[in-house]
Scaffold this active site. Structure first.
Site, PDB file in Angstrom:
ATOM      1  N   SER A   1       2.022  -2.765   7.178  1.00 19.77           N
ATOM      2  CA  SER A   1       0.747  -2.206   7.128  1.00 19.77           C
ATOM      3  C   SER A   1       1.163  -0.567   7.415  1.00 19.77           C
ATOM      4  CB  SER A   1       0.015  -2.655   8.583  1.00 19.77           C
ATOM      5  OG  SER A   1      -1.403  -2.327   8.437  1.00 19.77           O
TER       6      SER A   1
ATOM      7  N   HIS B   1      -1.828  -8.684   4.706  1.00 19.02           N
ATOM      8  CA  HIS B   1      -2.406  -9.173   6.179  1.00 19.02           C
ATOM      9  C   HIS B   1      -2.892 -10.250   6.177  1.00 19.02           C
ATOM     10  CE1 HIS B   1      -2.272  -4.698   6.051  1.00 19.02           C
ATOM     11  NE2 HIS B   1      -2.642  -4.650   7.249  1.00 19.02           N
TER      12      HIS B   1
ATOM     13  N   GLU C   1      -0.515  -4.130  -1.153  1.00 23.00           N
ATOM     14  CA  GLU C   1      -1.423  -5.142  -0.560  1.00 23.00           C
ATOM     15  C   GLU C   1      -2.259  -4.119   0.283  1.00 23.00           C
ATOM     16  OE1 GLU C   1      -1.722  -5.537   2.898  1.00 23.00           O
ATOM     17  OE2 GLU C   1      -0.334  -3.917   3.526  1.00 23.00           O
TER      18      GLU C   1
END
Length: 351
Positions: free
Chosen positions: A145, A319, A249
């Site tokens: 992230s 995630h 992502e």
């Protein structure tokens, strides 16, 4: 998750006095010139450090859980001095968070650095990291992230291979724990292929991959969270995209935002340089209202298909509860038709 807000990298003022736990902070060195640096391998019984480069945790039980997770994996744990600190939404000041990272790379007893969580704020510490220190003490760095900022900056400045995978406070289910052991303890040349489980359906629906453009290609992996990656555009903290396999992502981004970010990569010339493309999961990426929106299929048709390079989407990266641990800088072969990629050589120093 407030990762959309990108705050300009802070400059290190000459008057700053480094904290006692922080190695001297110096100006960022020249780029790594493409030379890969491999981290020291990890084994059960080693000591790993927990640091928090991004958002603060609002629940102290998370610190205990992250510690217990590492201990359950057979590791000893050393906490960063400012692990539980807070300044606004951040886990301490920029200098405090950077000092913990520098200190743990300098600590000879620490064999790996595990990021507690993502969120927002890692980009703020990039000018404060001691890249010469990191290059000279190559260790495993694990997180995802917002930690994408660290992966790309460290790889660009030092050539160190780092690892995009679960944060300390993330889900450590059997799949993720198995990934950890296979990657770090067994040092397996991983074959990353989605786990398909039809469950009660006639045909499987989850973890499906879609080929965008077929074919095979070999190259080094770069990437991470798309929002964080594109927020580094124009900075010296992005590695060279030439001949690389880009994986990305995202989470909680409407398709039009994904389109805008891929447009950014296109306009900066990055997409035209890559040799392959892997899109992981876009979790909760729901369309907004208005006059309609491009579908994800159309977005990939517009930005990725014209590149005519092997590309697929749906990899277990992002995630999601079960996620691959992916080496940033690892050499892989991508098979877009099979929806998989595999490591070609070790990403650790020889014993």
């Amino acid at each position: 998750m407030d990762k959309r807000q990108f705050i300009k990298n802070c400059a290190l003022a000459a008057s700053l006095i480094p904290l006692a736990s922080c190695a001297n902070v110096i100006a960022a060195p020249a780029a790594s010139n493409g030379k890969r640096v491999l981290p020291v391998a990890l084994k059960p019984g080693d000591t790993v450090a927990l640091v928090s480069p991004s958002k603060a945790t609002d629940n102290m039980i998370d610190l205990q859980i992250a510690t217990e997770v590492m201990q359950a994996l057979g590791l000893n744990v050393k906490a960063g001095q400012h692990l539980a600190s807070r300044r606004g939404h951040l886990a301490g000041t920029d200098l405090e968070r950077a000092s913990d990272i520098n200190a743990m790379f300098a600590d000879k007893d620490v064999k790996a650095v595990i990021c507690l969580r993502g969120g927002s704020g890692a980009a703020r510490v990039l000018p404060l990291l001691d890249y010469n220190l990191i290059r000279n003490n190559p260790k495993i760095l694990l997180g995802y992230s917002d930690i994408t900022a660290l992966h790309n900056a460290i790889h660009a400045k030092t050539g160190l291979v780092t690892f995009h995978g679960p944060n300390g406070t993330g889900s450590w289910n059997s799949f993720n724990a198995d990934q950890f052991r296979r990657v770090f303890f067994d040092r397996e040349l991983m074959h990353y292929q989605n786990v398909i489980d039809a469950k009660d359906e006639l045909v499987p629906r989850q973890n499906r991959t879609i080929t965008i453009t077929g074919g095979k290609v070999q190259g080094e992996l770069i990437g991470g969270n798309l929002t964080v990656l594109t927020a580094l555009a124009g900075s010296p903290y992005l590695p060279d995209f030439s001949g690389k396999i880009l994986f990305v992502e995202d989470v909680e981004e409407a398709p039009y935002r994904i389109d805008r970010m891929l447009s950014t990569l296109k306009l900066m010339g990055a997409l035209d340089k890559i040799a392959g493309f892997i899109f992981g999961e876009c979790t909760d990426c729901r369309p907004s209202g208005g006059y309609g929106w491009l579908t994800m299929d159309q977005i990939f048709d517009d930005h990725i298909k014209p590149l005519n390079i092997p590309a697929y989407r749906g990899a277990m990266i992002g995630h999601i509860k079960q996620q691959f641990i992916v080496p940033v800088g690892g050499r892989v072969e991508l098979d877009a038709d099979a929806g998989s990629f595999r490591l070609l050589d070790s990403v650790f120093q020889s014993a």
